[in-house]
Design an enzyme around this catalytic site. Sequence first.
Site, PDB file in Angstrom:
ATOM      1  N   ASP A  31      -6.044   1.896   4.052  1.00 36.14           N
ATOM      2  CA  ASP A  31      -5.221   0.795   3.547  1.00 36.14           C
ATOM      3  C   ASP A  31      -5.203  -0.336   4.575  1.00 36.14           C
ATOM      4  OD1 ASP A  31      -2.722   0.705   1.240  1.00 36.14           O
ATOM      5  OD2 ASP A  31      -2.682  -0.783   2.865  1.00 36.14           O
ATOM      6  N   VAL A  97      -1.876  -3.411  -7.006  1.00 29.77           N
ATOM      7  CA  VAL A  97      -3.309  -3.478  -7.335  1.00 29.77           C
ATOM      8  C   VAL A  97      -3.516  -2.609  -8.573  1.00 29.77           C
ATOM      9  CG1 VAL A  97      -5.661  -3.000  -6.585  1.00 29.77           C
ATOM     10  CG2 VAL A  97      -3.982  -3.858  -4.929  1.00 29.77           C
ATOM     11  N   HIS A 101      -4.968   4.248  -7.888  1.00 30.66           N
ATOM     12  CA  HIS A 101      -5.233   4.703  -6.519  1.00 30.66           C
ATOM     13  C   HIS A 101      -4.172   5.688  -6.083  1.00 30.66           C
ATOM     14  CE1 HIS A 101      -2.912   0.936  -6.450  1.00 30.66           C
ATOM     15  NE2 HIS A 101      -2.258   1.456  -5.419  1.00 30.66           N
ATOM     16  N   MET A 102      -4.592   6.647  -5.286  1.00 27.82           N
ATOM     17  CA  MET A 102      -3.669   7.594  -4.679  1.00 27.82           C
ATOM     18  C   MET A 102      -3.542   7.246  -3.203  1.00 27.82           C
ATOM     19  SD  MET A 102      -4.000  11.706  -4.297  1.00 27.82           S
ATOM     20  CE  MET A 102      -3.868  12.081  -6.030  1.00 27.82           C
TER      21      MET A 102
END
Length: 115
Positions: A31, A97, A101-102
């Site tokens: 990230d 976003v 996503h995880m």
Amino acid sequence: MNPACPFCKIISGELPASIVYKDELVTAFRDIHPVAPTHILVVPNKHIQSVSQVETEDEHILGRLFSVARKVAEIDQITAGGYRAIVNTGPHSGQTVFHLHMHVIGGQHLKFPMG
Ligand code: 5GP
Ligand code: ZN
């Protein structure tokens, strides 16, 4: 591939990212604004906006998200300490976003409770 989506651009290589793992179904990268020593995003290579757009035909991809969450946790050696796997979905969750996503977050004691 959604040309306006930053995660599709990371998957295609158009946008740089610190890639931790990639296979034919998912990509994992760090990230850009980490909230803990380990903060990795595991995303399907297919553009799925969120859990609310998941189809039955996507189930094999979702299984891979979890097995790769395990893999990246092992790469960062946070398995013993434990970690949090989070999938934000929609406005109340704060999803920013809109490519599923995880978040895999760990490497320190995490705040609880959530919500
Ligand atoms: P959400 O709030 O949607 O669950 O989380 C989106 C995450 O994506 C945020 O933690 C944010 O820091 C991360 N992010 C947004 N844009 C980029 C980017 O271009 N590159 C990377 N590596 N992370 C990003
Ligand atoms: Zn996308």
